[in-house]
Write a protein that holds these residues in place. Structure first.
Motif, PDB file in Angstrom:
ATOM      1  N   ALA A 561       0.833  -1.206   0.000  1.00 13.80           N
ATOM      2  CA  ALA A 561       0.000   0.000   0.000  1.00 13.80           C
ATOM      3  C   ALA A 561       0.865   1.253   0.000  1.00 13.80           C
ATOM      4  O   ALA A 561       0.583   2.210  -0.730  1.00 13.80           O
ATOM      5  CB  ALA A 561      -0.920  -0.009   1.223  1.00 13.80           C
ATOM      6  N   VAL A 562       1.925   1.255   0.810  1.00 13.57           N
ATOM      7  CA  VAL A 562       2.829   2.416   0.867  1.00 13.57           C
ATOM      8  C   VAL A 562       3.440   2.668  -0.510  1.00 13.57           C
ATOM      9  O   VAL A 562       3.540   3.820  -0.960  1.00 13.57           O
ATOM     10  CB  VAL A 562       3.926   2.197   1.931  1.00 13.57           C
ATOM     11  N   LYS A 563       3.825   1.602  -1.189  1.00 13.35           N
ATOM     12  CA  LYS A 563       4.433   1.741  -2.522  1.00 13.35           C
ATOM     13  C   LYS A 563       3.439   2.371  -3.509  1.00 13.35           C
ATOM     14  O   LYS A 563       3.802   3.252  -4.299  1.00 13.35           O
ATOM     15  CB  LYS A 563       4.880   0.377  -3.033  1.00 13.35           C
ATOM     16  N   VAL A 564       2.191   1.913  -3.455  1.00 11.44           N
ATOM     17  CA  VAL A 564       1.176   2.474  -4.361  1.00 11.44           C
ATOM     18  C   VAL A 564       0.987   3.961  -4.081  1.00 11.44           C
ATOM     19  O   VAL A 564       0.933   4.792  -5.004  1.00 11.44           O
ATOM     20  CB  VAL A 564      -0.164   1.722  -4.211  1.00 11.44           C
ATOM     21  N   TYR A 565       0.906   4.327  -2.781  1.00 13.30           N
ATOM     22  CA  TYR A 565       0.702   5.737  -2.433  1.00 13.30           C
ATOM     23  C   TYR A 565       1.901   6.595  -2.831  1.00 13.30           C
ATOM     24  O   TYR A 565       1.744   7.738  -3.279  1.00 13.30           O
ATOM     25  CB  TYR A 565       0.424   5.872  -0.935  1.00 13.30           C
ATOM     26  N   ILE A 566       3.117   6.065  -2.664  1.00 16.10           N
ATOM     27  CA  ILE A 566       4.308   6.819  -3.075  1.00 16.10           C
ATOM     28  C   ILE A 566       4.296   7.051  -4.579  1.00 16.10           C
ATOM     29  O   ILE A 566       4.587   8.156  -5.059  1.00 16.10           O
ATOM     30  CB  ILE A 566       5.591   6.072  -2.643  1.00 16.10           C
ATOM     31  N   ALA A 643      -8.469   8.709  -5.492  1.00 16.23           N
ATOM     32  CA  ALA A 643      -8.610  10.147  -5.733  1.00 16.23           C
ATOM     33  C   ALA A 643      -8.163  10.976  -4.529  1.00 16.23           C
ATOM     34  O   ALA A 643      -8.413  12.178  -4.488  1.00 16.23           O
ATOM     35  CB  ALA A 643     -10.065  10.470  -6.073  1.00 16.23           C
ATOM     36  N   THR A 644      -7.511  10.353  -3.563  1.00 18.06           N
ATOM     37  CA  THR A 644      -7.088  11.089  -2.368  1.00 18.06           C
ATOM     38  C   THR A 644      -6.161  12.244  -2.728  1.00 18.06           C
ATOM     39  O   THR A 644      -5.323  12.136  -3.633  1.00 18.06           O
ATOM     40  CB  THR A 644      -6.377  10.149  -1.375  1.00 18.06           C
ATOM     41  N   THR A 645      -6.297  13.330  -2.004  1.00 18.35           N
ATOM     42  CA  THR A 645      -5.421  14.492  -2.234  1.00 18.35           C
ATOM     43  C   THR A 645      -4.196  14.448  -1.330  1.00 18.35           C
ATOM     44  O   THR A 645      -3.325  15.314  -1.441  1.00 18.35           O
ATOM     45  CB  THR A 645      -6.202  15.792  -1.969  1.00 18.35           C
ATOM     46  N   ASP A 646      -4.142  13.460  -0.433  1.00 18.20           N
ATOM     47  CA  ASP A 646      -3.005  13.346   0.492  1.00 18.20           C
ATOM     48  C   ASP A 646      -2.496  11.903   0.517  1.00 18.20           C
ATOM     49  O   ASP A 646      -2.660  11.195   1.517  1.00 18.20           O
ATOM     50  CB  ASP A 646      -3.429  13.794   1.891  1.00 18.20           C
ATOM     51  N   PRO A 647      -1.897  11.439  -0.575  1.00 25.24           N
ATOM     52  CA  PRO A 647      -1.440  10.040  -0.617  1.00 25.24           C
ATOM     53  C   PRO A 647      -0.382   9.713   0.442  1.00 25.24           C
ATOM     54  O   PRO A 647      -0.370   8.606   0.987  1.00 25.24           O
ATOM     55  CB  PRO A 647      -0.877   9.882  -2.032  1.00 25.24           C
ATOM     56  N   LEU A 648       0.483  10.678   0.756  1.00 25.59           N
ATOM     57  CA  LEU A 648       1.524  10.411   1.763  1.00 25.59           C
ATOM     58  C   LEU A 648       0.919  10.295   3.162  1.00 25.59           C
ATOM     59  O   LEU A 648       1.390   9.509   3.989  1.00 25.59           O
ATOM     60  CB  LEU A 648       2.577  11.516   1.735  1.00 25.59           C
ATOM     61  N   GLU A 667      12.923  -3.481   4.996  1.00 22.19           N
ATOM     62  CA  GLU A 667      12.052  -2.935   3.947  1.00 22.19           C
ATOM     63  C   GLU A 667      11.093  -1.893   4.515  1.00 22.19           C
ATOM     64  O   GLU A 667      10.757  -0.915   3.842  1.00 22.19           O
ATOM     65  CB  GLU A 667      11.260  -4.072   3.279  1.00 22.19           C
ATOM     66  N   ALA A 668      10.671  -2.098   5.760  1.00 22.61           N
ATOM     67  CA  ALA A 668       9.790  -1.119   6.404  1.00 22.61           C
ATOM     68  C   ALA A 668      10.540   0.193   6.646  1.00 22.61           C
ATOM     69  O   ALA A 668       9.992   1.287   6.430  1.00 22.61           O
ATOM     70  CB  ALA A 668       9.270  -1.675   7.724  1.00 22.61           C
ATOM     71  N   GLN A 669      11.793   0.100   7.086  1.00 21.56           N
ATOM     72  CA  GLN A 669      12.582   1.306   7.322  1.00 21.56           C
ATOM     73  C   GLN A 669      12.852   2.054   6.005  1.00 21.56           C
ATOM     74  O   GLN A 669      12.822   3.285   5.968  1.00 21.56           O
ATOM     75  CB  GLN A 669      13.906   0.942   8.007  1.00 21.56           C
ATOM     76  N   ILE A 670      13.129   1.299   4.946  1.00 21.45           N
ATOM     77  CA  ILE A 670      13.364   1.918   3.639  1.00 21.45           C
ATOM     78  C   ILE A 670      12.100   2.644   3.163  1.00 21.45           C
ATOM     79  O   ILE A 670      12.155   3.772   2.668  1.00 21.45           O
ATOM     80  CB  ILE A 670      13.803   0.848   2.618  1.00 21.45           C
ATOM     81  N   ALA A 671      10.950   1.982   3.333  1.00 19.01           N
ATOM     82  CA  ALA A 671       9.676   2.606   2.948  1.00 19.01           C
ATOM     83  C   ALA A 671       9.403   3.839   3.806  1.00 19.01           C
ATOM     84  O   ALA A 671       8.892   4.858   3.308  1.00 19.01           O
ATOM     85  CB  ALA A 671       8.542   1.597   3.085  1.00 19.01           C
ATOM     86  N   GLY A 672       9.741   3.754   5.097  1.00 19.50           N
ATOM     87  CA  GLY A 672       9.549   4.895   5.990  1.00 19.50           C
ATOM     88  C   GLY A 672      10.346   6.104   5.538  1.00 19.50           C
ATOM     89  O   GLY A 672       9.836   7.238   5.530  1.00 19.50           O
ATOM     90  N   ILE A 677      10.817  11.528   3.670  1.00 17.60           N
ATOM     91  CA  ILE A 677      11.627  12.482   2.900  1.00 17.60           C
ATOM     92  C   ILE A 677      10.727  13.297   1.979  1.00 17.60           C
ATOM     93  O   ILE A 677      10.976  14.485   1.726  1.00 17.60           O
ATOM     94  CB  ILE A 677      12.729  11.749   2.089  1.00 17.60           C
ATOM     95  N   ARG A 678       9.652  12.666   1.488  1.00 17.91           N
ATOM     96  CA  ARG A 678       8.704  13.389   0.630  1.00 17.91           C
ATOM     97  C   ARG A 678       7.831  14.344   1.448  1.00 17.91           C
ATOM     98  O   ARG A 678       7.371  15.362   0.932  1.00 17.91           O
ATOM     99  CB  ARG A 678       7.832  12.394  -0.143  1.00 17.91           C
ATOM    100  N   ARG A 679       7.602  13.972   2.706  1.00 18.14           N
ATOM    101  CA  ARG A 679       6.813  14.853   3.579  1.00 18.14           C
ATOM    102  C   ARG A 679       7.670  15.930   4.245  1.00 18.14           C
ATOM    103  O   ARG A 679       7.176  16.692   5.067  1.00 18.14           O
ATOM    104  CB  ARG A 679       6.106  14.014   4.656  1.00 18.14           C
ATOM    105  N   LYS A 680       8.973  15.919   3.914  1.00 16.84           N
ATOM    106  CA  LYS A 680       9.937  16.885   4.462  1.00 16.84           C
ATOM    107  C   LYS A 680      10.060  16.770   5.984  1.00 16.84           C
ATOM    108  O   LYS A 680      10.347  17.751   6.683  1.00 16.84           O
ATOM    109  CB  LYS A 680       9.563  18.314   4.061  1.00 16.84           C
ATOM    110  N   LYS A 681       9.826  15.560   6.495  1.00 15.18           N
ATOM    111  CA  LYS A 681      10.043  15.268   7.916  1.00 15.18           C
ATOM    112  C   LYS A 681      11.423  14.615   8.030  1.00 15.18           C
ATOM    113  O   LYS A 681      11.548  13.393   8.093  1.00 15.18           O
ATOM    114  CB  LYS A 681       8.937  14.369   8.457  1.00 15.18           C
ATOM    115  N   TYR A 682      12.449  15.470   8.045  1.00 19.03           N
ATOM    116  CA  TYR A 682      13.811  14.975   7.884  1.00 19.03           C
ATOM    117  C   TYR A 682      14.316  14.193   9.097  1.00 19.03           C
ATOM    118  O   TYR A 682      15.106  13.259   8.947  1.00 19.03           O
ATOM    119  CB  TYR A 682      14.745  16.149   7.566  1.00 19.03           C
TER     120      TYR A 682
END
Length: 827
Positions: A561-566, A643-648, A667-672, A677-682
């Motif tokens: 699911a995370v991969k699809v949303y990314i 159609a979500t406006t907030d996939p992340l 794999e969970a850490q890599i997905a995290g 990084i896309r949400r700018k939560k560094y």
């Protein structure tokens, strides 16, 4: 102030409560309306009406009425209790607890409110609150053993083992007469007390207590196992060995008993002959025991292994045991054993041909030579000894011996799968299914292979052969109701491959909801287990539920699911990207549109057939009219999800439990990292990166992520708050700020130029650094020239090129098809 009711209306109010408890909602609503007609501001009746409406699915109206009831009578414990129930049914447990506590202050003696509060507290793991509630319940019902046991459990779960034991002792001392020998509840409670003593670390006292209760305890196996365990922990080797021998006499197939016995006798890792003597003893004593013959293969070496393996293989092959290879493949971590086993099987075949063992198969083609050929086919199909040409040769020989063997045809299908030919694999597995149409396992296996070939409609039809025919909504609705997670996962992954984000997310959200249901299913057991005296099983269930979402089923679906949303987010950030739907050109785009159209058409057809079946049902069939209708799915195709406006944000819902309960899943850490990084939560991205580096610093994906994070921080670090800057500078040590990132990436690529996965990582890093697309894409296209590249790795490259909307994707696919003509993905 509450309005007083007349005697008639008081009776009606009692009927309202009874109708609600019996789920006769229409009658209850009618009775409530009669009361409110004369007493429109009666708070308790208004509250009960709200409760009935909530049970019928009218949640918003129910909450509005409940608040109205509280304005009528703020001091009614019924109104506050109902308010709490409404919050509980809508999963707002914190507010429900507050409402219950308010109701309890108004009616301290109410057993029902106290019980509801206690159940919610243990559900939320509020152990201190649960202790207080259980103390109050004990004072109210000190004569019930369940009250004492529940209080002991509350202390136990809170970590106060001494007090938990004290509570159980206090109850036992209060008994005026000893319990019956057949009292199951007492038997479980005293054994539970024994486990508490053992958990406290006082093993000797646990053993002494066990000896006193052993004679009359009903769970004889648990007593025997605990006794053997305690004796071993205390170093009483002779007695422990005797205890494990007693367990082996009871169940000689339990491998752990053998392991423990060998350890206690001091033979582990030592003299092979002495170890084998233990197993030989039980093999002779129990001629039909498999464990005593199989387990020595784990530790035997050299000629001893060869002799024992030859004898064991001859026995199993002559019997035609289908699970023989599955039972032996664990030995393949040892190269000597891996290479020797097929040689011994070949020798067995030769002996059969020379007449030495011809009578062993008794003319059954699935035994003897057929079983040996089946073993060899599986051996060469296995990933640690793979040679697909040989595997196909042996399976064809086996099928020639027995054309109607389901097992042989299933292996043939697996060989096609490992060749990458999902189409032929699905056809071969379906052929195997037709040989035994009554077998649910082979039916499910066929559906899985059809899903791997993206034949969703065929797979659903295949599964429909074993689902209930009268289920409204067709086979899929039945599979969803039965919580068939493997099917939902495979179906979702298939739709994700086809680019149908909506249906893919629909399946992954269904799995997420199933885990929520499992979490909520505890509610029933908080009272049921205590009532039935299943104390140890209840504590085990609580601990299992605490780590529920570290289950591989959840991890796999969440990562998907995370991969699809990314992907949806990335496509929304590029021109022509709309709501996660790929805007591609050429044949791929046409194929995806065609597949989506076909899937929608099939879904409509299935719904129509289900409606026709429902219409044909017997009109005289008994129905529960008062039961609320099932909530209709207002997004069957997942259109709203896609159609979500907030996939992340949606991805984070799947990600947080994954990171919390599976922190060692790289794999969970890599997905995290990819989400944060896309949400700018560094800081969160860095935490995931550091956790992944601690697990496997050489993982290729981490090279790209480290470079991307350093590149982002170099350009935007100064815009962050001072404390965040200090933390990032202190914690991010993988790449120094002064490093030349392009040079570092080029060196990495030169070092791993012959590895496809490393090339992909270097390409992603180069993309993040803004290097020219043509050079990046060429480095990926060139992987087809590598001698070590596999079709799976090439498939990953193709997926990456498509995500970048590269013009090289079509040419790469064509070249890959020429290199691997059998692989369906490149066809």
């Amino acid at each position: 102030m509450p309005q007083p009711l007349s005697a008639r209306e008081s009776n009606l109010f009692r009927n309202v409560i009874r109708n609600y408890e019996d789920k006769q909602y229409k009658r209850g609503l009618k009775a409530a309306e009669q009361i409110l007609k004369k007493n429109p501001k009666h708070g308790d009746t208004t509250a009960m009406k709200a409760l009935i409406l909530n049970a019928q699915g009218h949640t918003e109206e129910a909450f509005s009425l409940a608040k109205e009831a509280l304005t009528y009578d703020m001091k009614s414990h019924i109104c506050w209790h109902v308010y709490g129930i409404l919050y509980r049914t809508n999963k707002n447990f914190d507010e429900a607890i507050k409402a219950y506590k308010f109701a309890l202050r108004l009616e301290p003696e109410s057993a029902q409110i106290l019980r509801d509060l206690a159940v919610l507290q243990i559900q939320m793991r509020d152990y201190q609150g649960y202790i207080q509630s259980r103390l109050a319940m004990l004072k109210a019902r000190p004569q019930a053993r369940a009250s004492w046991t529940a209080l002991a459990i509350s202390y136990h779960l809170a970590g106060d083992l001494k007090q938990a034991e004290h509570i159980l002792n206090s109850y036992e001392e209060s008994l005026k007469s000893p319990p019956s020998k057949h009292d199951f509840e007492h038997s479980e409670a005293v054994l539970y007390k024994n486990t508490i003593i053992a958990e406290s670390g006082d093993t000797q006292r646990a053993l002494d207590h066990l000896e006193t209760i052993a004679k009359d305890n009903l769970d004889k196996l648990a007593v025997m196992e605990l006794r053997a365990q305690y004796l071993a922990q205390l170093g009483k080797k002779d007695e422990a060995a005797q205890a494990y021998r007693a367990l082996l006499n009871r169940n000689p197939e339990h491998p752990e008993y053998y392991t423990r016995l060998v350890e206690i006798l001091g033979l582990a890792g030592g003299d092979e002959t002495a170890q084998k003597a233990i197993y030989d003893e039980y093999a002779e004593k129990f001629p039909r025991c498999d464990a005593a013959r199989r387990l020595p293969l784990d530790f035997l070496t050299g000629d001893a292994f060869r002799a024992h393996a030859k004898k064991y293989l001859a026995l199993m092959l002559s019997k035609g045991v289908p699970s023989l290879f599955a039972n032996l493949k664990h030995l393949y971590s040892d190269p000597y054993k891996r290479d020797l086993l097929p040689v011994l099987v070949e020798e067995y075949i030769q002996e059969l041909k020379t007449g030495e063992g011809k009578d062993q198969a008794n003319g059954d083609s699935s035994k003897g030579e057929g079983a040996a050929l089946y073993f060899l086919a599986q051996h060469y199909n296995y990933h640690m000894s793979r040679d697909l040409a040989k595997a196909e040769e042996y399976v064809e020989r086996a099928i020639a011996l027995d054309p109607k063997s389901t097992d042989f045809h299933m292996t043939k299908a697996r060989i096609y799968k490992h060749r990458g030919n999902t189409q032929k694999a699905a056809e071969a597995m379906n052929q195997a299914r037709l040989l035994d149409t009554r077998d649910r396992y082979i039916n499910s296996k066929t559906a899985k292979y059809q899903l791997r070939n993206d034949e969703n409609a065929k797979a659903l039809e295949t599964m429909g052969l074993f689902t209930r025919a009268d289920t409204v909504g067709g086979p899929y609705a039945d599979l969803l109701e039965m919580q068939c997670i493997w099917y939902l996962t495979e179906d979702g992954e298939s739709y994700a491959r086809q680019g149908n984000s909506g249906l893919a997310l629909k399946r992954f959200h269904a799995i997420y909801n199933i885990f929520d249901v499992w979490q909520e299913d505890q509610f029933d057991f908080h009272t049921f287990s205590l009532r039935k005296g299943q104390v140890r099983a209840y504590v085990d269930m609580i601990r299992w539920e605490d780590r529920l979402r570290d289950h591989p089923f959840y991890s796999r679906a969440a990562l998907d699911a995370v991969k699809v949303y990314i992907d949806m987010y990335d496509k929304s950030q590029t021109p022509n990207g709309v709501n996660g739907v790929a805007e591609e050109n050429g044949e791929d785009a046409a194929e995806r549109k065609k597949a989506a159209k076909k899937a929608k058409k099939e879904a409509q057809k299935a719904e129509k057939e289900a409606a026709e079946r429902a219409a044909k049902q017997d009109p005289n069939k008994a129905t529960r009219k008062d039961e609320p209708a099932k909530k209709k799915d207002d997004d069957p195709d997942g259109t709203k999800l896609a159609a979500t406006t907030d996939p992340l944000g949606e991805a984070t819902k799947f990600l947080v439990p994954l990171l919390q309960f599976s922190p060692k899943n790289i794999e969970a850490q890599i997905a995290g990292f990819e989400v944060y990084i896309r949400r700018k939560k560094y800081l969160l991205a860095l935490r995931c990166l550091n956790a992944a580096l601690a697990l496997d610093a050489q993982h290729p994906a981490l090279h790209a992520q480290s470079i991307e994070l350093r590149h982002v921080l170099n350009s935007s670090l100064e815009s962050l708050p001072a404390k965040v800057q200090d933390t990032l500078n202190a914690e991010f040590t993988a790449i120094p700020p002064s490093a030349d990132l392009k040079k570092l990436n080029a060196e990495y690529l030169d070092k791993h130029t012959n590895s496809t996965v490393h090339r992909i990582a270097a390409a992603r890093a180069a993309k993040a650094l803004g290097e020219p697309d043509a050079a990046i894409e060429k480095s990926l296209v060139d992987v087809l020239q590598l001698g070590s590249v596999t079709f799976d790795e090439a498939g990953t490259v193709l997926e990456q090129l498509r995500n970048w909307k590269s013009s090289e994707a079509a040419a790469f696919k064509k070249t890959a098809h020429e290199k691997w003509p059998e692989v369906t993905q490149f066809a």
